[in-house]
Design an enzyme around this catalytic site. Structure first.
Site, PDB file in Angstrom:
ATOM      1  N   SER A 241      -6.505  -7.275 -28.379  1.00 11.36           N
ATOM      2  CA  SER A 241      -7.252  -8.201 -29.244  1.00 11.36           C
ATOM      3  C   SER A 241      -7.415  -7.637 -30.646  1.00 11.36           C
ATOM      4  O   SER A 241      -7.903  -6.516 -30.804  1.00 11.36           O
ATOM      5  CB  SER A 241      -8.670  -8.421 -28.709  1.00 11.36           C
ATOM      6  OG  SER A 241      -8.647  -9.124 -27.543  1.00 11.36           O
TER       7      SER A 241
ATOM      8  N   HIS B 295      -1.735 -20.476 -30.534  1.00 16.71           N
ATOM      9  CA  HIS B 295      -0.641 -19.605 -30.115  1.00 16.71           C
ATOM     10  C   HIS B 295      -0.835 -19.024 -28.739  1.00 16.71           C
ATOM     11  O   HIS B 295      -1.901 -18.540 -28.400  1.00 16.71           O
ATOM     12  CB  HIS B 295      -0.513 -18.448 -31.102  1.00 16.71           C
ATOM     13  CG  HIS B 295       0.207 -18.852 -32.335  1.00 16.71           C
ATOM     14  ND1 HIS B 295       1.530 -19.146 -32.325  1.00 16.71           N
ATOM     15  CD2 HIS B 295      -0.230 -19.007 -33.602  1.00 16.71           C
ATOM     16  CE1 HIS B 295       1.886 -19.479 -33.558  1.00 16.71           C
ATOM     17  NE2 HIS B 295       0.838 -19.416 -34.344  1.00 16.71           N
TER      18      HIS B 295
ATOM     19  N   HIS C 213      -5.124 -12.483 -19.820  1.00 20.52           N
ATOM     20  CA  HIS C 213      -6.276 -11.796 -19.220  1.00 20.52           C
ATOM     21  C   HIS C 213      -6.697 -12.521 -17.947  1.00 20.52           C
ATOM     22  O   HIS C 213      -6.577 -13.738 -17.854  1.00 20.52           O
ATOM     23  CB  HIS C 213      -7.474 -11.812 -20.185  1.00 20.52           C
ATOM     24  CG  HIS C 213      -7.241 -11.096 -21.470  1.00 20.52           C
ATOM     25  ND1 HIS C 213      -6.690 -11.708 -22.567  1.00 20.52           N
ATOM     26  CD2 HIS C 213      -7.483  -9.816 -21.833  1.00 20.52           C
ATOM     27  CE1 HIS C 213      -6.605 -10.824 -23.554  1.00 20.52           C
ATOM     28  NE2 HIS C 213      -7.068  -9.673 -23.134  1.00 20.52           N
TER      29      HIS C 213
ATOM     30  N   TYR D 296      -9.648 -13.202 -17.054  1.00 23.71           N
ATOM     31  CA  TYR D 296     -10.750 -14.150 -17.302  1.00 23.71           C
ATOM     32  C   TYR D 296     -10.270 -15.526 -17.751  1.00 23.71           C
ATOM     33  O   TYR D 296     -11.023 -16.485 -17.762  1.00 23.71           O
ATOM     34  CB  TYR D 296     -11.775 -13.576 -18.300  1.00 23.71           C
ATOM     35  CG  TYR D 296     -11.240 -13.285 -19.682  1.00 23.71           C
ATOM     36  CD1 TYR D 296     -10.918 -14.294 -20.582  1.00 23.71           C
ATOM     37  CD2 TYR D 296     -11.066 -11.970 -20.101  1.00 23.71           C
ATOM     38  CE1 TYR D 296     -10.424 -14.011 -21.844  1.00 23.71           C
ATOM     39  CE2 TYR D 296     -10.589 -11.672 -21.359  1.00 23.71           C
ATOM     40  CZ  TYR D 296     -10.266 -12.695 -22.225  1.00 23.71           C
ATOM     41  OH  TYR D 296      -9.775 -12.403 -23.465  1.00 23.71           O
ATOM     42  N   GLU D 297      -8.987 -15.613 -18.138  1.00 30.32           N
ATOM     43  CA  GLU D 297      -8.480 -16.922 -18.563  1.00 30.32           C
ATOM     44  C   GLU D 297      -8.182 -17.819 -17.362  1.00 30.32           C
ATOM     45  O   GLU D 297      -7.886 -18.995 -17.519  1.00 30.32           O
ATOM     46  CB  GLU D 297      -7.214 -16.742 -19.402  1.00 30.32           C
ATOM     47  CG  GLU D 297      -7.502 -16.120 -20.758  1.00 30.32           C
ATOM     48  CD  GLU D 297      -6.232 -15.799 -21.520  1.00 30.32           C
ATOM     49  OE1 GLU D 297      -5.643 -16.731 -22.076  1.00 30.32           O
ATOM     50  OE2 GLU D 297      -5.841 -14.617 -21.541  1.00 30.32           O
TER      51      GLU D 297
ATOM     52  N   ALA E  12      -8.939  -3.648 -27.286  1.00 29.63           N
ATOM     53  CA  ALA E  12     -10.226  -3.517 -27.968  1.00 29.63           C
ATOM     54  C   ALA E  12     -11.235  -3.202 -26.863  1.00 29.63           C
ATOM     55  O   ALA E  12     -11.159  -3.775 -25.772  1.00 29.63           O
ATOM     56  CB  ALA E  12     -10.588  -4.825 -28.644  1.00 29.63           C
TER      57      ALA E  12
ATOM     58  N   MET F  87     -11.672  -5.549 -20.896  1.00 27.58           N
ATOM     59  CA  MET F  87     -11.326  -6.612 -19.938  1.00 27.58           C
ATOM     60  C   MET F  87      -9.824  -6.687 -19.691  1.00 27.58           C
ATOM     61  O   MET F  87      -9.285  -7.758 -19.413  1.00 27.58           O
ATOM     62  CB  MET F  87     -11.831  -7.959 -20.474  1.00 27.58           C
ATOM     63  CG  MET F  87     -13.306  -7.967 -20.826  1.00 27.58           C
ATOM     64  SD  MET F  87     -13.777  -9.530 -21.585  1.00 27.58           S
ATOM     65  CE  MET F  87     -15.418  -9.125 -22.219  1.00 27.58           C
ATOM     66  N   SER F  88      -9.137  -5.566 -19.844  1.00 31.90           N
ATOM     67  CA  SER F  88      -7.675  -5.621 -19.690  1.00 31.90           C
ATOM     68  C   SER F  88      -7.144  -4.258 -19.257  1.00 31.90           C
ATOM     69  O   SER F  88      -7.892  -3.438 -18.727  1.00 31.90           O
ATOM     70  CB  SER F  88      -7.038  -6.015 -21.032  1.00 31.90           C
ATOM     71  OG  SER F  88      -7.235  -4.983 -21.987  1.00 31.90           O
TER      72      SER F  88
ATOM     73  N   ASN G 145     -16.876  -1.827 -30.965  1.00 32.72           N
ATOM     74  CA  ASN G 145     -18.335  -2.008 -30.998  1.00 32.72           C
ATOM     75  C   ASN G 145     -18.952  -1.028 -30.025  1.00 32.72           C
ATOM     76  O   ASN G 145     -18.244  -0.470 -29.184  1.00 32.72           O
ATOM     77  CB  ASN G 145     -18.686  -3.447 -30.558  1.00 32.72           C
ATOM     78  CG  ASN G 145     -18.128  -3.756 -29.178  1.00 32.72           C
ATOM     79  OD1 ASN G 145     -16.939  -4.093 -29.037  1.00 32.72           O
ATOM     80  ND2 ASN G 145     -18.939  -3.606 -28.148  1.00 32.72           N
TER      81      ASN G 145
ATOM     82  N   HIS H 246     -17.193 -11.914 -30.524  1.00 35.56           N
ATOM     83  CA  HIS H 246     -15.753 -11.696 -30.622  1.00 35.56           C
ATOM     84  C   HIS H 246     -15.343 -11.441 -32.075  1.00 35.56           C
ATOM     85  O   HIS H 246     -14.413 -10.681 -32.336  1.00 35.56           O
ATOM     86  CB  HIS H 246     -14.998 -12.891 -30.043  1.00 35.56           C
ATOM     87  CG  HIS H 246     -13.518 -12.684 -30.011  1.00 35.56           C
ATOM     88  ND1 HIS H 246     -12.934 -11.663 -29.293  1.00 35.56           N
ATOM     89  CD2 HIS H 246     -12.506 -13.333 -30.632  1.00 35.56           C
ATOM     90  CE1 HIS H 246     -11.625 -11.701 -29.465  1.00 35.56           C
ATOM     91  NE2 HIS H 246     -11.343 -12.707 -30.278  1.00 35.56           N
TER      92      HIS H 246
HETATM   93  N1  HPA Z   1     -17.230  -4.995 -23.501  1.00 41.64           N
HETATM   94  C1  HPA Z   1     -16.133  -5.476 -22.868  1.00 41.64           C
HETATM   95  N2  HPA Z   1     -14.994  -5.743 -23.494  1.00 41.64           N
HETATM   96  C2  HPA Z   1     -14.934  -5.508 -24.820  1.00 41.64           C
HETATM   97  C3  HPA Z   1     -16.028  -4.990 -25.540  1.00 41.64           C
HETATM   98  C4  HPA Z   1     -17.238  -4.720 -24.835  1.00 41.64           C
HETATM   99  O1  HPA Z   1     -18.260  -4.271 -25.402  1.00 41.64           O
HETATM  100  N3  HPA Z   1     -15.634  -4.876 -26.831  1.00 41.64           N
HETATM  101  C5  HPA Z   1     -14.331  -5.280 -26.882  1.00 41.64           C
HETATM  102  N4  HPA Z   1     -13.893  -5.663 -25.660  1.00 41.64           N
END
Ligand code: HPA
Length: 273
Positions: free
Chosen positions: A31, A62, A84, A86-87, A114, A212-213, A236, A248
């Site tokens: 991401s 896209h 992913h 979650y999709e 990310a 998440m990946s 973050n 996001h």
């Molecule tokens: N948690 C889960 N997935 C993420 C995060 C997070 O804080 N930041 C970027 N992807």
């Protein structure tokens, strides 16, 4: 399973008609990290939607694409956009693109993402080399009939990330002066970010970053014998560590802000593989 292999074979026959080489390094762009595609001397691009059976994106706009070309003298294939769990895909569909990269010849995978920082020493914008992972999705893409030609029924996971590639990444980090951290990546299904209590729990479990990946792809590579290097962009701090709400847009903005360092690191690593 047979059906999945048939779908893969159909998908690959479309790709095979558009490329004429072997690609030794695969890169999955996480991401906000899609800017790396600019480093590629592009030979061929194939949007996922032109590939039969490629799981349809649930995200508007896209769906992503494969980019075939050269980086630092190496033939590489990049996935700009990934699926992913979650999709709403099955966990096998999540690794459909990776299985296609194996068919084009990759022996090494650089998988990026990310992630939220759990280690109190991490700051947003840090790049973390993944040295181990925790599969907290409780899904495994290898469930089902095993094809012994692809890999063993019970793959070893003592070193899911290649020590050889980690060493290269650490050397490149010193040479290029792009600082890196090292740590354990834990995958959840998402799509919700964590609660503050979950973040505390994940820290106790020994994770340095959460996302998440990446883990489904890592498991698949362990099975197929593809070497993996994982790089997380800490976009973050985890909920509760961070004083503000997560979004996001914060994730994308931080990922974009490290584009120069991230691109330099990955480009130089590819040159040394
Ligand atoms: N948690 C889960 N997935 C993420 C995060 C997070 O804080 N930041 C970027 N992807």
């Amino acid at each position: 399973m047979e059906n999945f292999n048939k779908q893969l074979a159909e998908a690959f026959s479309t790709i095979k008609n558009k490329i004429s080489k072997n690609y030794e390094v695969g890169v999955i762009l996480g991401s906000g990290l899609g800017f790396f595609a600019k480093q590629i001397q592009v030979e061929t691009e194939i949007p996922y939607e032109e590939i039969p059976n490629f799981p349809k994106s649930t995200v508007e706009g896209h769906s992503g694409k494969f980019v075939f070309g050269k980086v630092n003298g190496k033939q590489i294939v990049a996935m700009s956009g990934r699926n992913h769990f979650y999709e709403g895909y099955s966990i096998k569909q999540v690794v459909f693109g990776l299985k296609l990269m194996e068919k084009v010849g990759i022996k090494n995978l650089i998988v990026t993402n990310a992630a939220g920082g759990l280690n109190p020493r991490f700051k947003p914008g840090n790049l973390m080399i993944i040295d181990d992972c925790i599969n907290f999705t409780f899904r495994n893409p290898l469930i089902g009939k095993n094809d012994e030609k692809e890999g063993p029924r019970f793959p070893d996971m003592s070193q899911p990330y290649s020590q050889e590639l980690i060493k290269i990444a650490e050397e490149v980090s010193l040479e290029t002066r792009v600082p890196t951290k090292k740590g354990v990546y834990l995958a959840l299904t998402g799509p919700t970010y964590e609660t503050a209590s979950e973040v505390k729990m994940l820290q106790i479990l020994g994770a340095d970053a959460v996302g998440m990946s990446t883990v489904p792809e890592t498991i698949t590579c362990s099975h197929l014998g593809i070497k993996v290097l994982g790089i997380s962009c800490i976009t973050n701090l985890g909920t509760g560590i961070s004083p503000h709400k997560l979004s996001h847009s914060e994730v994308s903005e931080t990922a974009n802000s490290v584009s120069e360092n991230f691109s330099k690191l990955v480009t130089e690593i590819i040159g040394k593989i």
